[in-house]
Write an enzyme that holds these catalytic residues in place. Structure first.
Site, short mmCIF file in Angstrom:
data_model
loop_
_atom_site.label_atom_id
_atom_site.label_comp_id
_atom_site.label_asym_id
_atom_site.label_seq_id
_atom_site.Cartn_x
_atom_site.Cartn_y
_atom_site.Cartn_z
N ARG A 165 31.82 7.26 124.76
CA ARG A 165 31.13 7.81 123.91
C ARG A 165 30.76 9.32 123.64
O ARG A 165 29.90 9.78 123.01
CB ARG A 165 29.72 6.85 123.67
CG ARG A 165 29.79 5.50 123.22
CD ARG A 165 28.67 4.62 123.64
NE ARG A 165 28.59 4.53 125.08
CZ ARG A 165 27.65 3.93 125.55
NH1 ARG A 165 26.39 3.66 124.96
NH2 ARG A 165 27.96 3.57 127.04
N ALA A 203 31.98 69.13 126.36
CA ALA A 203 32.13 67.91 125.57
C ALA A 203 33.63 67.82 124.47
O ALA A 203 34.17 68.88 124.54
CB ALA A 203 31.23 68.13 124.34
#
Ligand code: UD1
Ligand code: CA
Length: 452
Positions: free
Chosen positions: A15, A417
């Site tokens: 089940r 950067a």
């Protein structure tokens, strides 16, 4: 009293509608069967035998341990037949306790109350809806039989006292009783429950012991029942945490799938999942919808919403997230800040360092007071091998940079950067690697082609 424990776990669990054997379905982060084994161990038995069958070696492998023996029931011919397969493994201990691999919440204290030397003792439960269970038939209050639902007549079906399946039996009698079982019933199975009349014939007392808390006797036969038991366990865990002084924004919306150890004044917002072993020291707060697995968090740290932290140690007074991803092998020292959309893997980050936005730091050693700018990434993978990046104390890594490992940015160095760093940067240096900006005045942007 000397004791064997036999855990019946050979059934398929039709089940559940699943390929996975029922006893391996997970409850609060571990297989149903592992819960039962844990409880069995708490009784310090001479022997624990797991009867396995459906799912074969997967079941055995999932729970194998030196203190557990396995008995194969190749064909599932019923609970009596299952216990028979365990017989050759048993010690001559006075009592043999039968547990079910799919009844995971049974408590050791309840089982201790069931152990008796020379009786059969069956754990029973009073159910409002006893459908599907074996019914306890009593005559003058004494148990005289257990009738399966499929074999029961109308009057028996009305009996609300059911067999939980858990029973304590005198080991010395078992072999004889089990060989006498006959599969003469609706399911053509060897029912363990049919030993009741056999015991009575042998003048062995049979008693039905009603469980005080029905929830601990509940079995898992379907996904619905599994979900119900999961809620039951989670509710209990949440209550324990609240009693210890942990603040839970909503005790119904926290899931602990393992062990959660909390210090004082810990607070946990809704939707958090804790897996494996998680330790939260004093004053730690965990924001909404975080997932933490095998994590150790030191005091005062705040983990902001939607962060995912796995196999990591986090120092004191750190701030993590929102939306941070901390992967295995990460070690953050104290006062570290890891902001949104930052991923860290297998890296050490020193005291006071920050990566506040959109960065990837993998296979790296980062010193103290380092600032990693937005969009900075370590290129740790060359397509074949992983390489390490070292960023020493007080370095500043500018935004949108790539550190191509293996590479070292030494103490106090600055990376401008947009740089792509492929060679080491010396202490105190500034490294930039970008084309000079060109400016074209009066630039005309392209215009859209008109469709004719
Ligand atoms: C069994 C009991 C029933 C009880 C119910 C409680 C019998 C005959 N019936 O019924 O009285 O109310 O449990 O849940 O005992 N198993 C094996 N091998 C087998 C059959 C079962 O190992 O051949 C194991 C299963 O894996 C499971 C347990 O035994 O852990 C119970 O099996 P299940 O089929 O669920 O038993 P029920 O028919 O529900
Ligand atoms: Ca059955």
């Amino acid at each position: 009293m000397s004791l064997n424990v036999v855990i019946l776990a050979a059934g398929q669990g039709k089940r559940m509608n699943s390929r996975q054997p029922k006893v391996l379905h997970s409850l609060a982060g571990k297989p149903l069967l592992a819960h039962v084994i844990g409880t069995a161990r708490a009784l310090s038995p001479a022997k624990i035998v797991v009867v396995f069958g459906y799912g074969g070696e997967t079941v055995r492998n999932a729970v194998a341990a030196p203190d557990i023996e396995f008995a194969l029931q190749a064909e599932q011919k019923g609970t009596g037949h299952a216990l028979q397969q365990a017989l050759p493994h048993l010690t001559p201990a006075e009592t043999t306790l039968v547990l079910y691999g799919d009844v995971p919440l049974i408590r050791a204290d309840t089982l201790r109350g069931l152990l008796a030397a020379k009786e059969v003792r069956i754990l029973t439960a009073m159910l409002d809806d006893p459908k599907g269970y074996g019914r306890i038939v009593r005559k003058n209050k004494k148990v005289c039989a257990i009738v399966e639902d499929k074999d029961a007549n109308a009057a028996q079906k009305k009996i609300r006292e059911i067999n939980t399946g858990i029973m304590a039996l005198p080991t010395a009698r078992l072999a004889r009783w089990l060989t006498k079982l006959k599969p003469q019933n609706a399911q053509r199975e060897y029912y363990l429950t049919d030993i009741v009349p056999l015991a009575l014939v042998d003048h062995v007392a049979v008693s039905g012991v009603p469980a005080t808390d029905v929830w601990e006797t509940l079995g898992v036969n379907s996904k619905v029942q599994l979900a119900q038991l999961e809620r039951q366990v989670q509710q209990q865990t949440a209550n324990q945490l609240l009693e210890q002084g942990v603040t839970l924004a909503d005790p119904a919306r926290v899931d602990v799938r393992g062990e959660l150890v909390c210090g004082r004044d810990v607070s946990i917002d809704i939707g958090c999942i804790f897996e494996g072993k998680v330790v939260l020291a004093d004053d730690v707060s965990v924001g909404a919808h975080c997932v933490l697995k095998n994590v150790d968090v030191q005091s005062g740290t705040r983990i902001e919403p939607y962060s995912h932290v796995v196999e990591a140690t986090i120092g004191a007074n750190c701030r993590i997230g929102p939306y941070a991803r901390i992967r295995p092998g990460t070690k953050l020292a104290d006062d570290v800040h890891i902001g949104n959309f930052v991923e860290i893997k297998a890296s050490d980050i020193g005291v006071g360092s920050k990566a506040s936005h959109l960065a990837y730091i993998g296979d790296s050693s980062v010193g103290r007071n380092v600032n990693v700018g937005a969009g900075a990434i370590t290129c740790n993978y060359d397509g074949a091998n992983k390489h390490r990046t070292v960023i020493e104390d007080d370095a500043f890594i500018g935004s949108d940079t790539q550190l191509v490992a293996p590479v070292t940015v030494h103490r106090g160095a600055t990376v401008g950067a947009g740089a792509t760093i492929t060679r080491d940067v010396a202490a105190g240096e500034l490294a930039i690697s970008r084309a000079k900006q060109i400016s074209i005045p009066g630039w005309k942007r392209p215009t859209k082609n008109m469709k004719k």
